[in-house]
Design a protein around this motif. Sequence first.
Motif, PDB file in Angstrom:
ATOM      1  N   ILE A  80     -12.855  -0.219  -6.164  1.00  0.00           N
ATOM      2  CA  ILE A  80     -11.867   0.039  -5.108  1.00  0.00           C
ATOM      3  C   ILE A  80     -10.571  -0.727  -5.335  1.00  0.00           C
ATOM      4  O   ILE A  80      -9.497  -0.284  -4.940  1.00  0.00           O
ATOM      5  CB  ILE A  80     -12.501  -0.262  -3.728  1.00  0.00           C
ATOM      6  N   ASN A  81     -10.672  -1.899  -5.990  1.00  0.00           N
ATOM      7  CA  ASN A  81      -9.467  -2.672  -6.287  1.00  0.00           C
ATOM      8  C   ASN A  81      -8.815  -2.258  -7.598  1.00  0.00           C
ATOM      9  O   ASN A  81      -7.856  -2.890  -8.031  1.00  0.00           O
ATOM     10  CB  ASN A  81      -9.799  -4.174  -6.384  1.00  0.00           C
TER      11      ASN A  81
ATOM     12  N   GLY B 269      -7.077   0.242  -8.471  1.00  0.00           N
ATOM     13  CA  GLY B 269      -5.761   0.880  -8.395  1.00  0.00           C
ATOM     14  C   GLY B 269      -5.722   2.183  -9.176  1.00  0.00           C
ATOM     15  O   GLY B 269      -6.575   3.049  -9.004  1.00  0.00           O
ATOM     16  N   GLU B 270      -4.721   2.283 -10.044  1.00  0.00           N
ATOM     17  CA  GLU B 270      -4.536   3.509 -10.828  1.00  0.00           C
ATOM     18  C   GLU B 270      -5.793   3.879 -11.618  1.00  0.00           C
ATOM     19  O   GLU B 270      -6.090   5.051 -11.805  1.00  0.00           O
ATOM     20  CB  GLU B 270      -3.374   3.326 -11.799  1.00  0.00           C
TER      21      GLU B 270
ATOM     22  N   LEU C 147      -8.047   6.164  -9.760  1.00  0.00           N
ATOM     23  CA  LEU C 147      -7.593   7.557  -9.739  1.00  0.00           C
ATOM     24  C   LEU C 147      -7.870   8.228 -11.091  1.00  0.00           C
ATOM     25  O   LEU C 147      -8.259   9.388 -11.157  1.00  0.00           O
ATOM     26  CB  LEU C 147      -6.099   7.633  -9.401  1.00  0.00           C
TER      27      LEU C 147
ATOM     28  N   ALA D 288     -11.469   9.120 -11.408  1.00  0.00           N
ATOM     29  CA  ALA D 288     -11.794  10.337 -10.665  1.00  0.00           C
ATOM     30  C   ALA D 288     -11.429  11.592 -11.456  1.00  0.00           C
ATOM     31  O   ALA D 288     -11.920  12.682 -11.170  1.00  0.00           O
ATOM     32  CB  ALA D 288     -11.076  10.330  -9.308  1.00  0.00           C
TER      33      ALA D 288
ATOM     34  N   ALA E 179     -15.825   4.380  -0.352  1.00  0.00           N
ATOM     35  CA  ALA E 179     -14.617   5.076  -0.780  1.00  0.00           C
ATOM     36  C   ALA E 179     -14.506   6.464  -0.157  1.00  0.00           C
ATOM     37  O   ALA E 179     -13.441   7.076  -0.210  1.00  0.00           O
ATOM     38  CB  ALA E 179     -14.589   5.183  -2.296  1.00  0.00           C
ATOM     39  N   GLY E 180     -15.592   6.988   0.423  1.00  0.00           N
ATOM     40  CA  GLY E 180     -15.516   8.273   1.115  1.00  0.00           C
ATOM     41  C   GLY E 180     -16.569   9.288   0.717  1.00  0.00           C
ATOM     42  O   GLY E 180     -17.285   9.796   1.577  1.00  0.00           O
ATOM     43  N   PRO E 181     -16.708   9.632  -0.577  1.00  0.00           N
ATOM     44  CA  PRO E 181     -17.677  10.666  -0.960  1.00  0.00           C
ATOM     45  C   PRO E 181     -19.103  10.299  -0.520  1.00  0.00           C
ATOM     46  O   PRO E 181     -19.545   9.167  -0.727  1.00  0.00           O
ATOM     47  CB  PRO E 181     -17.590  10.708  -2.490  1.00  0.00           C
TER      48      PRO E 181
ATOM     49  N   LEU F 259      -5.859  -1.534   1.698  1.00  0.00           N
ATOM     50  CA  LEU F 259      -7.096  -0.804   1.416  1.00  0.00           C
ATOM     51  C   LEU F 259      -7.507   0.025   2.637  1.00  0.00           C
ATOM     52  O   LEU F 259      -7.825   1.212   2.524  1.00  0.00           O
ATOM     53  CB  LEU F 259      -8.211  -1.800   1.058  1.00  0.00           C
TER      54      LEU F 259
ATOM     55  N   LEU G  79      -7.203   3.968   1.911  1.00  0.00           N
ATOM     56  CA  LEU G  79      -8.453   4.546   1.410  1.00  0.00           C
ATOM     57  C   LEU G  79      -9.463   4.816   2.528  1.00  0.00           C
ATOM     58  O   LEU G  79     -10.337   5.651   2.380  1.00  0.00           O
ATOM     59  CB  LEU G  79      -9.068   3.637   0.338  1.00  0.00           C
TER      60      LEU G  79
ATOM     61  N   SER H 223     -11.603  11.652   1.364  1.00  0.00           N
ATOM     62  CA  SER H 223     -11.430  10.309   0.817  1.00  0.00           C
ATOM     63  C   SER H 223     -10.007  10.114   0.329  1.00  0.00           C
ATOM     64  O   SER H 223      -9.248  11.081   0.166  1.00  0.00           O
ATOM     65  CB  SER H 223     -12.386  10.094  -0.361  1.00  0.00           C
TER      66      SER H 223
ATOM     67  N   ILE I 169      -9.286   9.226  -2.581  1.00  0.00           N
ATOM     68  CA  ILE I 169      -9.220   9.786  -3.937  1.00  0.00           C
ATOM     69  C   ILE I 169      -8.851  11.269  -3.864  1.00  0.00           C
ATOM     70  O   ILE I 169      -7.990  11.753  -4.598  1.00  0.00           O
ATOM     71  CB  ILE I 169     -10.572   9.591  -4.670  1.00  0.00           C
TER      72      ILE I 169
ATOM     73  N   ALA J  38      -5.252  11.743  -2.928  1.00  0.00           N
ATOM     74  CA  ALA J  38      -4.260  11.390  -3.953  1.00  0.00           C
ATOM     75  C   ALA J  38      -3.671  12.618  -4.632  1.00  0.00           C
ATOM     76  O   ALA J  38      -2.515  12.603  -5.057  1.00  0.00           O
ATOM     77  CB  ALA J  38      -4.883  10.463  -4.991  1.00  0.00           C
TER      78      ALA J  38
ATOM     79  N   VAL K 102      -0.571   7.430  -1.638  1.00  0.00           N
ATOM     80  CA  VAL K 102      -1.739   6.703  -2.139  1.00  0.00           C
ATOM     81  C   VAL K 102      -1.302   5.627  -3.137  1.00  0.00           C
ATOM     82  O   VAL K 102      -1.763   4.484  -3.090  1.00  0.00           O
ATOM     83  CB  VAL K 102      -2.763   7.663  -2.780  1.00  0.00           C
ATOM     84  N   ARG K 103      -0.375   5.989  -4.013  1.00  0.00           N
ATOM     85  CA  ARG K 103       0.071   5.003  -5.014  1.00  0.00           C
ATOM     86  C   ARG K 103       0.772   3.816  -4.355  1.00  0.00           C
ATOM     87  O   ARG K 103       0.615   2.673  -4.783  1.00  0.00           O
ATOM     88  CB  ARG K 103       1.002   5.667  -6.036  1.00  0.00           C
TER      89      ARG K 103
ATOM     90  N   LEU L 169      -1.948   1.610  -3.194  1.00  0.00           N
ATOM     91  CA  LEU L 169      -2.620   0.901  -4.281  1.00  0.00           C
ATOM     92  C   LEU L 169      -1.740  -0.223  -4.824  1.00  0.00           C
ATOM     93  O   LEU L 169      -2.228  -1.287  -5.194  1.00  0.00           O
ATOM     94  CB  LEU L 169      -3.005   1.876  -5.399  1.00  0.00           C
TER      95      LEU L 169
ATOM     96  N   GLN M 196      -1.963  -3.067  -2.310  1.00  0.00           N
ATOM     97  CA  GLN M 196      -3.296  -3.663  -2.406  1.00  0.00           C
ATOM     98  C   GLN M 196      -3.374  -4.583  -3.629  1.00  0.00           C
ATOM     99  O   GLN M 196      -3.854  -5.710  -3.547  1.00  0.00           O
ATOM    100  CB  GLN M 196      -4.313  -2.521  -2.519  1.00  0.00           C
TER     101      GLN M 196
ATOM    102  N   ASN N 195      -4.034  -8.685  -3.933  1.00  0.00           N
ATOM    103  CA  ASN N 195      -5.064  -9.275  -4.794  1.00  0.00           C
ATOM    104  C   ASN N 195      -4.453 -10.267  -5.775  1.00  0.00           C
ATOM    105  O   ASN N 195      -5.035 -11.313  -6.056  1.00  0.00           O
ATOM    106  CB  ASN N 195      -5.820  -8.175  -5.543  1.00  0.00           C
TER     107      ASN N 195
ATOM    108  N   SER O  43      -9.791 -12.304  -6.849  1.00  0.00           N
ATOM    109  CA  SER O  43      -9.535 -11.944  -5.450  1.00  0.00           C
ATOM    110  C   SER O  43     -10.822 -11.825  -4.640  1.00  0.00           C
ATOM    111  O   SER O  43     -10.793 -11.927  -3.419  1.00  0.00           O
ATOM    112  CB  SER O  43      -8.726 -10.650  -5.373  1.00  0.00           C
TER     113      SER O  43
END
Lengths: 279, 432
Positions: free
Chosen positions: A41-42, A44-45, A48, A51, A62-64, B111, B115, B126, B128, B131, B138-139, B142, B145, B149, B159
Amino acid sequence: MAGQNRNQTDALDRLNDRSNPRPRIAVHKFSSCDGCQLAFINAGEALLELAQLVDIVHFAEAGPMDPEAAVDLAFVEGSISTPDEAERIRKVRASSRYLVSLGACATSGGLQALRNFNDDGAKGWTEAIYAQPAFIDSLDTATPVAEHVKVDLELWGCPVNARQVFQALRQLLFGVAPVVDKDKLCVECKRQQHVCVLVAKGEPCMGPVTHTGCGALCPAFGRDCYACFGPAENPNTAALARRFEGLGLMPEAVARRFHFINSHAPAFRSEWLAWKQGS
Amino acid sequence: MSENREIRIEVPVLARVEGEGALELSASGGQIETLRLRIFEPPRYFEKFLEGRGHQEVLDVVARICGICPVAYQMTAVQALEQAFGVQASPWVIRMRRLMYCGEWLQSHALHIHLLALPDFLGFESGIAMAARHPEAVRRGLRLQRLGNDLIRLFGGRSVHPVGMRVGGFHRAPDPERAATLLEEMRAALPDAEDLVAFTASLDLPQDDQDFTSVSLRHESEYPLYSGRIVSDRGLDLAVEDYPKHFQESHVAHSTALYAHLDGEPYLVGPLARLNLNHDRLSPPARAALDATGLQLPSRNMFHSVIARAVEIHEVVLEAIRLLESYRPEEPAHVPVTVGAGTGFGATEAPRGLLWHRYELDAAGKVRSAQIVPPTSQNQARIEDDLKRSLEAFGLHNDDDALRLRGETVIRNYDPCISCATHFLKVRIQRR
């Protein structure tokens, strides 16, 4: 050892045998602080990007959400500490081709495994904390995933870090067996040229017996390692414990160094027992 | 759809919360009869692990209560331990703790907004999935976030479960060059933080005003983070050690988290409670950005908590810039500590709200007993109260999926950290 390699190969074959080139992955949580999932989750890019490479079919935070889905690759955070969890981990194993234990709780039981050594199990503690202990449905122990089902890859650390997790994941996506460095923390610490806190400051540093992977953070801060990454391969815990005694630690304090984040790991458990009895 | 048919819905796991919870409700004739937020977090017995541990071990233990807010637990414990030992941290240490804490608020709030909460308001499963359609939003999240950290890492090496804090201060002062780099990044992130306030205020949020009591710390001059007195909007004003005189924890069958009440009543802690009580303590630029949204404070609408989080992100980015601009390392980064017997209290504002600790230490400085009251157990009664009222206001004629989504959205307004829990949210609705 050979058997373990054989098992790893079998699991890898199962993972590589999948019909879809794009793997389905799941992240499951058991008893834990959620900190190891944060490696994803931390990220970042990189999250994504991940995914784009895989289908994340279950990852509650995270949702799913599809906890019972059949997946190619399952990451499991947390230790097994309730009857429900003991049942659930068997289902996760049955529906996963390759299973990775993510972090100290899943791999050694983690901090909450300290309950395993309480004289009357968790019961006395439940009574001390909860007004109505009968409402609490908890096992006497918090145990690693591998004591319940077969684990194909163990990632140590409290917490694991993103580099470690993504490295293993990347190797698995390439279809090869992940290489995990099982060396002692000292090796990494020397490489970074930190002043040795054990030799120079007389601090009871656990580095000589601890699994590398954190980046030698504590010595970088001038403090002694507290072994949050668990025991290294072939650790000489007895020699280190005697060294701690030589530094002036009482037997009880020596015992406590091993009885902490990874207390249930066999190498640390036996050293704790040896010094606890001597105290 | 009939309000009287008997129906049962089960959602195996509540998504996008930290931990495991379930919601059960039964309704009859359009009225909710019973409603329970069940928390299944397996008990992890932290207060018992702490007994017999030395002071550095305490900081390493309490971090592990929560992977998302370990700094909050360390900050609160270190205060209590210093009070028990009669140690006075230096003004530099207090400023640096505030700076490090800004990092945790920033990462945790970013976060949560992006998210965990935003997918509800924009209609995605979600962050994701979101995004693909809202890449910039979303970016931005992130980036913020990551910056949070990075700020924690500056002081703690990592973190999650950082290693830099100790009783008396820090093990080491951050390297000035790294601090200077982070200052530049914080300055560059300021437009992101400002935009986020306007963005959250532009969301189509439900309007659902309710009556509740807000509780938070209040500091004489600062927006509350690391210290203050415990206040409410009903006139409560307490020293930290007097918390148990008005707040009681109790245990119910359906939860492994204890419930806290204020003089027998539910109450709210967290971003909206803090903002309601302390908006006059925001720095002028944060105040201006908030005013530009037109949000009226105090707010009685829990859906505004997403805006409150954005306002707090803006505030901590500004505060981090201010503290980093005047940064000079101090060595040693801690004052000397002599251990001894005593009792100490700590209270800080975790991202999710007031966090309260009490430790009793023996002559060797080891923990004799510990008590920890996390924000989520304080909000638990309020969440149930809110769910009952907001689902009735929403209308039980709505279908089960809509009711479930609304229920989950209401719960997520509180950003419950059940890990400080686990995660089975079964929503079970019985209509009779």
